[in-house]
Structures are given as C-alpha cells and as structure tokens.
Design a protein around this motif. Structure first.
Motif, mmCIF file in Angstrom:
data_model
loop_
_atom_site.group_PDB
_atom_site.id
_atom_site.type_symbol
_atom_site.label_atom_id
_atom_site.label_comp_id
_atom_site.label_asym_id
_atom_site.label_seq_id
_atom_site.Cartn_x
_atom_site.Cartn_y
_atom_site.Cartn_z
ATOM 1 N N ARG A 90 0.732 -1.154 -0.141
ATOM 2 C CA ARG A 90 -0.145 0.075 -0.117
ATOM 3 C C ARG A 90 0.907 1.362 -0.051
ATOM 4 O O ARG A 90 0.327 2.388 -0.291
ATOM 5 N N ASP A 91 2.165 1.223 0.339
ATOM 6 C CA ASP A 91 2.977 2.371 0.266
ATOM 7 C C ASP A 91 3.385 2.575 -1.102
ATOM 8 O O ASP A 91 4.010 1.869 -1.754
ATOM 9 N N PRO A 92 2.969 4.023 -1.628
ATOM 10 C CA PRO A 92 3.574 4.497 -2.843
ATOM 11 C C PRO A 92 4.825 4.646 -2.952
ATOM 12 O O PRO A 92 5.303 4.611 -4.332
ATOM 13 N N ALA A 93 5.542 4.904 -2.197
ATOM 14 C CA ALA A 93 7.038 4.935 -2.247
ATOM 15 C C ALA A 93 7.816 3.850 -2.382
ATOM 16 O O ALA A 93 9.116 3.794 -2.693
ATOM 17 N N ILE A 94 7.186 2.657 -2.338
ATOM 18 C CA ILE A 94 7.912 1.287 -2.466
ATOM 19 C C ILE A 94 7.670 0.834 -3.836
ATOM 20 O O ILE A 94 6.630 0.540 -4.313
ATOM 21 N N ASP A 95 8.788 0.547 -4.530
ATOM 22 C CA ASP A 95 8.688 0.071 -5.693
ATOM 23 C C ASP A 95 8.883 -1.395 -6.181
ATOM 24 O O ASP A 95 8.482 -2.095 -7.116
ATOM 25 N N VAL A 96 9.624 -2.181 -5.051
ATOM 26 C CA VAL A 96 9.936 -3.312 -4.932
ATOM 27 C C VAL A 96 9.890 -4.040 -3.524
ATOM 28 O O VAL A 96 10.191 -3.227 -2.771
ATOM 29 N N ILE A 97 9.327 -5.429 -3.500
ATOM 30 C CA ILE A 97 9.435 -5.705 -2.221
ATOM 31 C C ILE A 97 10.280 -6.980 -2.222
ATOM 32 O O ILE A 97 10.114 -7.828 -3.080
ATOM 33 N N VAL A 98 11.244 -7.253 -1.089
ATOM 34 C CA VAL A 98 11.828 -8.558 -0.925
ATOM 35 C C VAL A 98 11.839 -9.102 0.206
ATOM 36 O O VAL A 98 11.529 -8.533 1.252
ATOM 37 N N ILE A 99 11.565 -10.512 0.196
ATOM 38 C CA ILE A 99 11.296 -11.220 1.356
ATOM 39 C C ILE A 99 12.231 -12.292 1.349
ATOM 40 O O ILE A 99 12.724 -12.989 0.393
ATOM 41 N N ALA A 100 12.986 -11.901 2.712
ATOM 42 C CA ALA A 100 14.413 -12.645 2.673
ATOM 43 C C ALA A 100 14.565 -13.451 3.798
ATOM 44 O O ALA A 100 13.971 -13.098 5.019
ATOM 45 N N ARG A 101 15.270 -14.535 3.745
ATOM 46 C CA ARG A 101 15.456 -15.466 4.913
ATOM 47 C C ARG A 101 16.658 -16.342 4.708
ATOM 48 O O ARG A 101 16.997 -16.843 3.401
ATOM 49 N N GLY A 102 17.476 -16.589 5.720
ATOM 50 C CA GLY A 102 18.793 -17.408 5.360
ATOM 51 C C GLY A 102 18.215 -18.853 5.338
ATOM 52 O O GLY A 102 17.056 -19.194 5.257
ATOM 53 N N GLY A 103 19.251 -19.632 5.268
ATOM 54 C CA GLY A 103 19.072 -21.103 5.278
ATOM 55 C C GLY A 103 18.379 -21.750 6.487
ATOM 56 O O GLY A 103 18.302 -21.119 7.485
ATOM 57 N N GLY A 104 17.895 -22.915 6.171
ATOM 58 C CA GLY A 104 17.238 -23.865 7.332
ATOM 59 C C GLY A 104 16.774 -24.987 7.010
ATOM 60 O O GLY A 104 17.018 -25.516 5.559
ATOM 61 N N SER A 105 16.113 -25.594 7.929
ATOM 62 C CA SER A 105 15.644 -27.036 7.493
ATOM 63 C C SER A 105 14.478 -26.963 6.620
ATOM 64 O O SER A 105 13.893 -25.858 6.494
ATOM 65 N N VAL A 106 13.751 -28.153 6.379
ATOM 66 C CA VAL A 106 12.870 -28.171 5.705
ATOM 67 C C VAL A 106 11.417 -27.406 6.397
ATOM 68 O O VAL A 106 10.706 -26.736 6.001
ATOM 69 N N GLU A 107 11.580 -27.922 7.665
ATOM 70 C CA GLU A 107 10.488 -27.469 8.586
ATOM 71 C C GLU A 107 10.444 -25.932 8.796
ATOM 72 O O GLU A 107 9.486 -25.330 8.799
ATOM 73 N N ASP A 108 11.735 -25.556 8.965
ATOM 74 C CA ASP A 108 11.979 -23.948 9.021
ATOM 75 C C ASP A 108 11.448 -23.245 7.895
ATOM 76 O O ASP A 108 10.992 -22.029 8.124
ATOM 77 N N LEU A 109 11.745 -23.670 6.844
ATOM 78 C CA LEU A 109 11.087 -23.135 5.392
ATOM 79 C C LEU A 109 9.758 -23.370 5.159
ATOM 80 O O LEU A 109 9.329 -22.933 4.130
ATOM 81 N N LEU A 110 8.913 -24.086 6.047
ATOM 82 C CA LEU A 110 7.723 -24.389 5.654
ATOM 83 C C LEU A 110 6.463 -23.144 5.421
ATOM 84 O O LEU A 110 5.779 -23.062 4.472
ATOM 85 N N PRO A 111 6.934 -21.960 6.168
ATOM 86 C CA PRO A 111 6.033 -20.857 5.854
ATOM 87 C C PRO A 111 6.212 -20.341 4.530
ATOM 88 O O PRO A 111 5.162 -19.686 4.069
ATOM 89 N N PHE A 112 7.036 -20.419 3.947
ATOM 90 C CA PHE A 112 7.415 -19.750 2.550
ATOM 91 C C PHE A 112 6.809 -20.759 1.544
ATOM 92 O O PHE A 112 6.819 -20.333 0.259
ATOM 93 N N SER A 113 6.013 -21.907 1.685
ATOM 94 C CA SER A 113 5.386 -22.771 0.892
ATOM 95 C C SER A 113 4.125 -22.685 1.211
ATOM 96 O O SER A 113 3.236 -23.262 1.010
#
Length: 424
Positions: A206-229
């Motif tokens: 919703r912020d008009p000043a933002i042109d691109v959004i980055v979702i970043a996270r380091g490595g981890g196990s399959v269970e740790d990365l489940l939220p991104f699936s």
C-alpha cells in the motif's frame, strides 16, 4: 434442574417476556456439540501447555491457511508419548471429539490420538500444492512483472537482526549508496511467520514510495522453510500490486514462494545484486557509451565531410560560373551569327529593291517626262482624268492637263494644224 431442562426443551421458542436463562442456552449448545462424532483434524501447533503435576495438556491448533485456531486438550501421557517430542510450529493430525465446557461456555477438541506429520508427508503436500498453483497459472512467466532498474524505495521483509537483513542492506548500499530501504521485521519460521509476513506485505504494497518488495531469509531445514510454501502467503504475493522478490535460503532451497514471486534469487546476497545496479558498473557503462557515441559522431562527421568534398569536386560545383560563361559565349556567337545573317539578308534585299526601283524608274513615265515628253490628260464625261491617246478622244476647245517633268499646265484643244514656221 432436570425439571427446568425438560421445561426449557419443551418450550417451542423464546421471547422478551419468556427468555431462556444462560445455563439453558449453554446446556442446549452443549447437547448439540456432544452429539457430534469424533473427527480427524490437521493443523499447526502454536502453543503447548503441559504443567507438571497435571493430567491434562493444552494445545492451540491453528489453520496455516487462515487466521483460525482452536483449543485442544489431551491426556498429558499422550503428549509425552510422541517421539520425537512435539514442539511449537509442528504440523500434526489428531483424532478428537468436540467438547463444550459448560461453566465457561468454551469449545475445545478432546484428542485421543496425535500424529506428527513427517517430512515426507510435508513434501508430498507441498508438491500437491505446487501442482494446484501451477494449474491456476500462479507460476506463469507471463504474469511476472519486471523489476525496476533503479527502484526509488525498496521494502524488505525479514527476521529481526538476521544475517539475511544484513546481507541485503550492506550489499545493496555498497552497490548503490543512495538506495532507500523500508525494513519490516517479522517471524520467518514458526506458526506466527505466515500471518506476520502477509501483514508486512500488505503494508508495503500500500506504500506508494515502495517500488519493489524483497522477502528474505537465510537457510534452514525443511520445517523452518515451511512458511514460505504456505498457500495463503503464495496467493498474497500473487495478488500484490508491487513486484516481489524472493530470497529464501540457499541455492538448493526452492519453496513455493520462489515460483510465485516476480523474481527468484538464490540467496539474500544475490537479491541485493539483482534489485539495484552497481554504481561503478553503470558509471563505466555510461563512459563506454559516451565514447562509443563520440566515435560514432566523429565517424559520421568524417563520412559526411568526405561526401561534401566529393560533391564539391564535381565540375558543376568546383567552377559553378564556368558553364554559365561558356553558355554565354555560345549565345554571343550565335547572336553575332544571327546579326550578320540578318544584315546580309537585309543588304541583299536592299540591293534587289534598289535594282527593282532603278528598273521601275527607267520604265516609268517620270523618266520619259524628264527626256522632254509630256502626258496629256482630259476629263471624261464622268469627271475623271484620262490619258489622251488619240485626237478622236476629245473635241476642239476641250480643256486639257499637260503634265511635264517638273509640273503640270492647262491647255485647250485645237484641231487646226500649225504653220510651217511654228513647227520648226
């Protein structure tokens, strides 16, 4: 109390004059719930409470795809029998019967069997979700948007004080020092990760000043990365109006978010290189383009100069007045020839005219008159002068006009012949 319950059950309805007491309403609700059979339920454990000395454990079971949760109770022995031990964020399938606590009016599930969902089952579910989202077109390259060459503002969703946040900020600012970031820190694993990331995504979108959004996270196990699936997160990213960059884990990690995002980066460091240009590289590129432009311009000028020199070396441009002068000389020559031809023709005609005039003069009456002859004229009956050719044309006494070389005189006709002396 049973009498009141029977009377309340027999009552067809309630009204403002005959309301039901709270206990009656709670009992009726409990009766309906207790009639329900046991069900198998799947969800994510967000809270575990198992106090020492108690026989009942309390869990909070959440639906990963919606903001819905329920309380679960189970014997503490059942909870401790699970191997490996159940922990918050784990996905489970449990067999439970709905239970209504009359005193507080709360609904919960009473579990008699709990099964932790294994890695194989989780991967199988992710694969099924992958096929579903692909069939809906969420992975289609046609719907992916281009990342701006130099975004004015960049939104970063990542864990607080994480290595991923540091990698993105440090590398991006090293490449382009004036880049502006708006960082929103969220949970990046566990049961709170998905709702927090979705809220942060909505805020940045919703912020008009933002042109691109980055979702970043380091490595981890399959269970740790489940939220991104998670399906809810994938659909939120697909519906966002701002381009989204996924920078999750390491190169081998490929959560579903990588396929839905407009740009997939292998690591957070790679994301910092993909979202902003390198000021040194761009400066060098500008210098090279400027040199190429200068060489191209000089080459074009040289080519045009040679063409102009070739054009100027042509006779028509080397001596533009020469052809005109030559044509002028030709015109003068032809004009002189025409003048001489006309003068010759006039001289010839004048000579012929003079000869004709001489001949005419020699043959005309004036020359005869000059030799001493005269022309005698008389007036006919109509009053016109006629040349006298015979004495029979006139009578005695007729008036005559005698024309000589230098004039004319009048005379009277006389038929008497002159004397001899007069003839001589």
């Amino acid at each position: 109390m049973s009498t009141e319950s029977s009377a309340a059950s027999a009552a067809p309805s309630t009204s403002a004059e005959h309301p039901w007491p709270v206990r009656t309403v709670a009992r009726k609700i409990g009766d309906w719930i207790h009639r329900l059979g046991a069900v198998w339920v799947e969800g994510q454990v967000t809270q575990i409470s198992a106090r020492p000395g108690t026989s009942t454990a309390f869990l909070t079971l959440r639906d990963p795809s919606a903001d819905v949760s329920m309380s679960v109770t189970c014997p503490i022995g059942l909870l401790r029998s699970i191997d490996p031990p159940l922990r918050e964020g784990a996905s489970v399938v449990l067999h439970a019967k709905p239970s209504f606590f009359l005193g507080r009016g709360t609904l919960s599930l009473r579990a008699n069997e709990i099964r932790a969902v294994g890695i194989g089952e989780l991967l199988a579910r992710i694969e099924r979700l992958r096929k579903l989202l692909a069939a809906e077109g969420l992975f289609s390259p046609a719907r992916k948007r281009r990342i701006p060459f130099l975004p004015q503002g960049i939104g970063l969703i990542t864990g607080r004080a994480s290595a991923a946040e540091r990698d993105v900020l440090v590398n991006a600012q090293a490449r382009w020092p004036h880049v502006l970031f708006k960082v929103l820190n969220t949970a990046v694993q566990g049961p709170q990760a998905v709702p927090q990331i979705i809220r942060a995504l909505s805020t940045l979108d919703r912020d008009p000043a933002i042109d691109v959004i980055v979702i970043a996270r380091g490595g981890g196990s399959v269970e740790d990365l489940l939220p991104f699936s998670d399906e809810a997160l994938c659909r939120a990213v697909s519906a966002a109006g701002t381009p989204v960059v996924s920078a999750i884990g390491h190169e081998p990690d490929t959560p579903l978010l990588d396929h839905v995002a407009d740009l997939r980066c292998s690591t957070p460091t790679d994301a910092s290189k993909r979202i902003v240009p390198d000021v040194r590289e761009e400066t060098e590129r500008v210098r090279q383009m400027r040199d190429r432009g200068r060489r191209a311009l000089h080459g074009w000028v040289d080519t045009q100069t040679r063409l102009l020199n070739q054009v100027r070396s042509r006779p028509s441009l080397a001596d533009p007045l020469g052809p005109i002068q030559r044509r002028s000389d030709d015109v003068e020559v032809h004009r002189e020839r025409a003048r001489r031809a006309v003068l010759g023709l006039l001289a010839k005609d004048q000579a012929e005219l003079a000869g004709a005039r001489a001949r005419l003069t020699a043959l005309g009456p004036a020359a005869t008159l000059a030799r001493g002859y005269a022309v005698v004229q008389f007036t006919d009956e109509e009053g016109n002068l006629q040349v006298l050719r015979s004495v029979s044309d006139i009578e005695d006494g007729a008036r005559l006009r005698v024309r000589v070389a230098d004039g004319a005189v009048g005379a009277v006709a006389d038929s008497t012949p002159p004397a001899e002396g007069e003839r001589s």
